[in-house]
Design a protein around this motif. Structure first.
Motif, PDB file in Angstrom:
ATOM      1  N   LEU A 184      62.458  67.562 131.817  1.00 45.98           N
ATOM      2  CA  LEU A 184      62.522  67.848 130.386  1.00 45.98           C
ATOM      3  C   LEU A 184      62.011  69.254 130.091  1.00 45.98           C
ATOM      4  CD1 LEU A 184      61.127  64.448 129.058  1.00 45.98           C
ATOM      5  CD2 LEU A 184      63.532  65.145 129.219  1.00 45.98           C
ATOM      6  N   VAL A 185      60.887  69.600 130.707  1.00 46.46           N
ATOM      7  CA  VAL A 185      60.272  70.912 130.468  1.00 46.46           C
ATOM      8  C   VAL A 185      61.109  72.022 131.095  1.00 46.46           C
ATOM      9  CG1 VAL A 185      58.220  72.309 130.851  1.00 46.46           C
ATOM     10  CG2 VAL A 185      57.987  69.872 130.361  1.00 46.46           C
ATOM     11  N   PHE A 186      61.517  71.828 132.339  1.00 51.18           N
ATOM     12  CA  PHE A 186      62.293  72.857 133.044  1.00 51.18           C
ATOM     13  C   PHE A 186      63.617  73.125 132.332  1.00 51.18           C
ATOM     14  CE2 PHE A 186      65.617  73.973 136.105  1.00 51.18           C
ATOM     15  CZ  PHE A 186      65.092  75.120 136.663  1.00 51.18           C
ATOM     16  N   SER A 187      64.340  72.062 131.985  1.00 53.52           N
ATOM     17  CA  SER A 187      65.642  72.242 131.339  1.00 53.52           C
ATOM     18  C   SER A 187      65.480  72.852 129.946  1.00 53.52           C
ATOM     19  CB  SER A 187      66.389  70.907 131.254  1.00 53.52           C
ATOM     20  OG  SER A 187      65.645  69.951 130.517  1.00 53.52           O
ATOM     21  N   GLY A 188      64.440  72.425 129.221  1.00 56.48           N
ATOM     22  CA  GLY A 188      64.200  73.011 127.909  1.00 56.48           C
ATOM     23  C   GLY A 188      63.914  74.497 128.005  1.00 56.48           C
ATOM     24  N   PHE A 189      63.141  74.889 129.012  1.00 55.69           N
ATOM     25  CA  PHE A 189      62.833  76.298 129.238  1.00 55.69           C
ATOM     26  C   PHE A 189      64.094  77.071 129.613  1.00 55.69           C
ATOM     27  CE2 PHE A 189      61.442  79.705 132.184  1.00 55.69           C
ATOM     28  CZ  PHE A 189      60.664  80.450 131.308  1.00 55.69           C
ATOM     29  N   ARG A 190      64.928  76.465 130.446  1.00 61.64           N
ATOM     30  CA  ARG A 190      66.158  77.129 130.866  1.00 61.64           C
ATOM     31  C   ARG A 190      67.114  77.331 129.689  1.00 61.64           C
ATOM     32  NH1 ARG A 190      67.704  80.230 134.220  1.00 61.64           N
ATOM     33  NH2 ARG A 190      69.718  79.207 134.567  1.00 61.64           N
ATOM     34  N   PHE A 191      67.187  76.355 128.801  1.00 64.89           N
ATOM     35  CA  PHE A 191      68.055  76.515 127.631  1.00 64.89           C
ATOM     36  C   PHE A 191      67.567  77.658 126.737  1.00 64.89           C
ATOM     37  CE2 PHE A 191      69.362  71.946 128.286  1.00 64.89           C
ATOM     38  CZ  PHE A 191      70.692  72.230 128.543  1.00 64.89           C
ATOM     39  N   ALA A 192      66.258  77.888 126.727  1.00 66.93           N
ATOM     40  CA  ALA A 192      65.716  78.985 125.933  1.00 66.93           C
ATOM     41  C   ALA A 192      66.002  80.340 126.569  1.00 66.93           C
ATOM     42  CB  ALA A 192      64.215  78.800 125.746  1.00 66.93           C
ATOM     43  N   ARG A 193      65.887  80.417 127.883  1.00 65.49           N
ATOM     44  CA  ARG A 193      66.002  81.701 128.586  1.00 65.49           C
ATOM     45  C   ARG A 193      67.441  82.075 128.933  1.00 65.49           C
ATOM     46  NH1 ARG A 193      61.241  83.633 130.833  1.00 65.49           N
ATOM     47  NH2 ARG A 193      62.542  85.453 131.276  1.00 65.49           N
ATOM     48  N   ASN A 194      68.258  81.080 129.231  1.00 64.50           N
ATOM     49  CA  ASN A 194      69.619  81.350 129.685  1.00 64.50           C
ATOM     50  C   ASN A 194      70.560  81.471 128.487  1.00 64.50           C
ATOM     51  OD1 ASN A 194      71.987  81.600 131.110  1.00 64.50           O
ATOM     52  ND2 ASN A 194      72.062  79.470 131.785  1.00 64.50           N
ATOM     53  N   LYS A 195      70.605  82.660 127.901  1.00 65.54           N
ATOM     54  CA  LYS A 195      71.366  82.847 126.669  1.00 65.54           C
ATOM     55  C   LYS A 195      72.874  82.885 126.891  1.00 65.54           C
ATOM     56  CE  LYS A 195      67.595  85.054 124.177  1.00 65.54           C
ATOM     57  NZ  LYS A 195      67.144  86.179 123.341  1.00 65.54           N
ATOM     58  N   THR A 196      73.303  83.027 128.151  1.00 68.34           N
ATOM     59  CA  THR A 196      74.742  82.953 128.421  1.00 68.34           C
ATOM     60  C   THR A 196      75.241  81.521 128.273  1.00 68.34           C
ATOM     61  OG1 THR A 196      74.501  82.535 130.812  1.00 68.34           O
ATOM     62  CG2 THR A 196      74.503  84.844 130.075  1.00 68.34           C
ATOM     63  N   GLY A 197      74.334  80.548 128.434  1.00 68.70           N
ATOM     64  CA  GLY A 197      74.713  79.153 128.307  1.00 68.70           C
ATOM     65  C   GLY A 197      75.446  78.586 129.499  1.00 68.70           C
ATOM     66  N   ALA A 198      75.682  79.409 130.524  1.00 68.10           N
ATOM     67  CA  ALA A 198      76.396  78.949 131.719  1.00 68.10           C
ATOM     68  C   ALA A 198      75.386  78.429 132.746  1.00 68.10           C
ATOM     69  CB  ALA A 198      77.211  80.084 132.318  1.00 68.10           C
ATOM     70  N   PRO A 199      75.583  77.225 133.288  1.00 66.80           N
ATOM     71  CA  PRO A 199      74.622  76.663 134.236  1.00 66.80           C
ATOM     72  C   PRO A 199      74.649  77.381 135.587  1.00 66.80           C
ATOM     73  CG  PRO A 199      76.569  75.278 134.144  1.00 66.80           C
ATOM     74  CD  PRO A 199      76.733  76.321 133.074  1.00 66.80           C
ATOM     75  N   GLU A 200      73.495  77.441 136.211  1.00 69.09           N
ATOM     76  CA  GLU A 200      73.370  77.980 137.555  1.00 69.09           C
ATOM     77  C   GLU A 200      73.018  76.846 138.510  1.00 69.09           C
ATOM     78  OE1 GLU A 200      70.540  81.149 137.395  1.00 69.09           O
ATOM     79  OE2 GLU A 200      71.689  82.300 135.919  1.00 69.09           O
ATOM     80  N   GLY A 201      72.918  77.186 139.789  1.00 69.22           N
ATOM     81  CA  GLY A 201      72.642  76.163 140.780  1.00 69.22           C
ATOM     82  C   GLY A 201      71.383  75.373 140.495  1.00 69.22           C
ATOM     83  N   GLN A 202      70.319  76.068 140.066  1.00 68.29           N
ATOM     84  CA  GLN A 202      69.054  75.384 139.794  1.00 68.29           C
ATOM     85  C   GLN A 202      69.182  74.379 138.656  1.00 68.29           C
ATOM     86  OE1 GLN A 202      66.075  78.159 138.100  1.00 68.29           O
ATOM     87  NE2 GLN A 202      67.742  79.622 137.834  1.00 68.29           N
ATOM     88  N   ASP A 203      70.092  74.661 137.720  1.00 67.17           N
ATOM     89  CA  ASP A 203      70.293  73.741 136.604  1.00 67.17           C
ATOM     90  C   ASP A 203      70.971  72.453 137.064  1.00 67.17           C
ATOM     91  OD1 ASP A 203      69.289  75.608 134.599  1.00 67.17           O
ATOM     92  OD2 ASP A 203      71.121  76.732 134.970  1.00 67.17           O
ATOM     93  N   TRP A 204      71.952  72.584 137.932  1.00 66.38           N
ATOM     94  CA  TRP A 204      72.638  71.400 138.450  1.00 66.38           C
ATOM     95  C   TRP A 204      71.712  70.578 139.347  1.00 66.38           C
ATOM     96  CZ3 TRP A 204      76.510  69.825 135.909  1.00 66.38           C
ATOM     97  CH2 TRP A 204      77.440  70.700 135.357  1.00 66.38           C
TER      98      TRP A 204
END
Length: 213
Positions: A77-97
């Protein structure tokens, strides 16, 4: 086995949880997107990272599968929430999957352990079924949204809000179960989820309709 290492890990766990709880409050009361909000947000992520990294060996030392699964669920929950804040392109990377995979697997694991607890008369099966369902649904929802296309604008902010506030529920829950005893014990575990989830739904819908970028 020496008791020093578990004691050190427990201290790190407690300090990390305390920092996360304080920073969660700070992030909630500061202007969203402002420097104060970002500062407390980073502090919250750092605190929860310490909680997660200390929970893994503690769970291993105690042979506590319940703690291990809750740790993975909460950190997603924390990691994905942080990634949604930082990754402004909105495209998922390997760490997200990879994170989505862990969320779904931990959810399935909680279902399995919940069934075992139910069959053996352990009341905590309720906690595991509730958290397992939430973890799986959030992971699947995030993954499905990415498959449909990059998450940008209001959709990205709403996902950030939803997952970070869900992570905050985990932080509040941890503080509650340590300090409050209920009968049955699952009441303390799921009470914050029941109380806070309607607010998450409200703010998420408001964000989607407010025109944030």
């Amino acid at each position: 086995m020496s008791t020093v290492l578990p004691q050190v890990l427990l201290l790190v766990h407690i300090i990390g949880g305390s920092v996360a709880l304080l920073c969660a409050g700070g992030a909630l009361v500061t202007k969203k997107g402002g420097p104060g909000h970002r500062f407390f947000g980073k502090g919250y992520v750092a605190g929860m990272t310490a909680v997660f990294l200390s929970a893994l060996p503690l769970a291993a030392f105690q042979a506590n599968l319940f703690l291990l699964l809750i740790a993975f669920f909460s950190f997603y929950l924390v990691f994905s929430g942080f990634r949604f804040a930082r990754n402004k392109t909105g495209a998922p990377e390997g760490q997200d999957w990879i994170a989505v995979g862990f969320a779904v697997l931990s959810g399935v694991g909680m279902w399995g352990l919940g069934y075992f607890f139910f069959m053996t008369g352990n009341d905590q099966w309720v906690t595991l079924i509730v958290f397992g369902t939430l973890g799986s649904l959030l992971g699947i929802s995030d993954g499905t949204a990415w498959i449909k296309g990059a998450l940008t604008g209001r959709k990205r902010i709403a996902r950030h809000l939803t997952n970070m506030l869900a992570g905050t529920i985990s932080t509040v829950t941890a503080a509650l179960v340590v300090n409050v005893t209920t009968n049955p014990p699952w009441i303390a575990w799921i009470a914050p989820t029941i109380v806070i989830t309607p607010f998450i739904i409200y703010w998420s819908r408001r964000t989607l309709s407010a025109g944030y970028n």
